[in-house]
Design an enzyme around this catalytic site. Structure first.
Site, PDB file in Angstrom:
ATOM      1  N   GLU A   7     -16.708  -8.572  10.313  1.00 34.17           N
ATOM      2  CA  GLU A   7     -17.389  -7.402  10.429  1.00 34.17           C
ATOM      3  C   GLU A   7     -17.823  -7.083  11.905  1.00 34.17           C
ATOM      4  OE1 GLU A   7     -20.111  -7.437   7.054  1.00 34.17           O
ATOM      5  OE2 GLU A   7     -18.868  -5.650   6.242  1.00 34.17           O
TER       6      GLU A   7
ATOM      7  N   TYR B 216       8.988   5.601   6.864  1.00 28.48           N
ATOM      8  CA  TYR B 216       8.423   6.142   8.302  1.00 28.48           C
ATOM      9  C   TYR B 216       9.455   5.876   9.351  1.00 28.48           C
ATOM     10  CZ  TYR B 216       4.087   6.032   5.192  1.00 28.48           C
ATOM     11  OH  TYR B 216       3.440   5.800   4.095  1.00 28.48           O
TER      12      TYR B 216
END
Ligand code: NI
Length: 399
Positions: free
Chosen positions: A374, A300
């Site tokens: 979370e 990349y």
């Protein structure tokens, strides 16, 4: 600033927090590797449909959703990656992977669930929206050549004025967001170097061309690239990761093969690394009478954040995470194919911290014990909403 719908969308995101967690856990139970994200892709499609957001499948399992506002305006793209890793999960979580040998060990389940949360929070405000919000759910980030290029080729960026994305990162504390302008992640290139000599009996070196001492010299000489050729003010890595050669203690090998990786942040230095490697390997080979075949595979491109778009995200982080939310991180030597999007349109990529020692969330990225905090889903959802509002509605300048 005066965006009418933003506070309501923030509230919408609060109401949707449990749904985002549920989506994330559902995806986490069923991890899918790059370009195999069928169930994940279907969940995204079904959800966008329920939200009334038209979408199409691109680049096999990729999904592009388009929330087109009632008023014309600019186009902002938001990207999440969807793929898991070939890792055996050992978190012991009640919603741990149900697939042997596959795990969401890089947080892409969280990226996808969060972006769905952004779509759900924005969908009710289509009538008030100026411009378009485009949702890019990208397959296969982990495995080169990645899924970003194929999405760009399929037109996912057509008409897009700016793009933003995040990665949940284990090395950053929960509640902090790491983002810097300019080069933030490296180009991860790889090489295979084959050294061919003439093998023979271990007692008769004079009748051979031994590739093993030649390979040893090459490894030593390659170390001088970073220590003697690269400016001390720049960053680069040249690593020889594997070396294989030889058959027995009394046999001179005919061939040695090495593989490794190079990391850098700027195109000119990246090209120079390749040139120096070729020069060194060729020179040692000539001196030792062996053949060297150096094959470089480019990974990349480096991930380079655009300055104004980075400032926009930093301000949005301060609004949502608090004045101390922005972390000026050092550039990472890791790679990320979001860099392809940034080669086409201005934008920025941020590292959102998920490390929370008090909750026992401390597993390293890509490890069998990697976990997400979370509680960061809601502020990250709101961060995206703030970025959308600032870019589309508040006249912050783009390209
Ligand atoms: Ni990742």
């Amino acid at each position: 600033m005066g965006t009418v719908w933003l506070q309501q969308a923030f509230k919408q995101a609060e109401d949707g927090e449990q749904q985002v967690i549920a989506w994330r856990r559902q995806i986490h139970r069923h991890p899918e590797l790059g370009f195999e994200e069928e169930q994940t892709s279907q969940l995204i499609g079904t959800t966008l449909k329920q939200l009334g957001i038209p979408y199409e499948r691109v680049n096999r399992t990729g999904v592009v959703g388009r929330l087109i506002g009632a008023q014309p305006g600019r186009v902002i793209a938001l990207r999440a990656d969807m793929d898991a890793l070939p890792v055996q999960e050992k978190t012991g979580l009640p919603f741990a992977s149900e697939i042997d040998g596959k795990m969401h060990a890089c947080g892409h389940d969280g990226h996808t669930a969060t972006l769905l949360g952004v779509a759900a929070a924005l969908a009710p405000f289509r009538a008030q929206l100026n411009g378009e919000v485009r949702f890019l759910f990208q397959p296969s980030e982990e495995h080169f050549p990645g899924g970003a290029l194929g999405m760009i080729e399929a037109g996912a960026l057509d008409g897009v004025d700016a793009i933003f994305g995040v990665h949940y990162i284990a090395g950053i504390p929960s509640g902090k967001v790491g983002i810097i302008p300019g080069p933030m992640m490296a180009a991860p290139d790889t090489f295979t170097l084959k050294v061919t000599g003439v093998g023979g009996h271990g007692s008769e070196p004079e009748a051979t061309r031994d590739p093993i001492p030649a390979a040893a010299e090459m490894i030593e000489a390659l170390q001088t690239i970073v220590s003697r050729r690269v400016s001390p003010l720049k960053q680069a890595v040249v690593t020889v990761g594997t070396i294989h050669g030889g058959y027995a203690n009394n046999v001179i090998a005919d061939e040695v093969t090495m593989t490794g990786t190079m990391r850098s942040f700027e195109e000119p230095l990246r090209r120079a690394l390749f040139d120096w490697m070729r020069q060194i390997v060729g020179g040692v080979a000539a001196a030792q009478g062996v053949e060297a075949d150096l094959a470089i595979e480019e990974g990349y491109p480096p991930l380079v954040n655009e300055a104004r778009m980075t400032a926009l995200v930093q301000q949005a982080v301060r609004n949502v995470f608090g004045p101390e939310g922005v972390l000026a991180i050092p550039p990472s030597m890791g790679g990320e194919d979001f860099s392809y999007f940034l080669q086409h349109v201005p934008g920025a990529f941020a590292h959102v911290g998920v490390h929370n020692e008090a909750k026992g969330i401390a597993g390293a990225q890509h490890s069998p014990t990697f976990m997400l905090d979370e509680t960061i889903f809601l502020p990250t959802t709101q961060l995206f909403l703030q970025v959308v509002a600032d870019f589309l509605e508040n006249g912050l300048s783009g390209a």
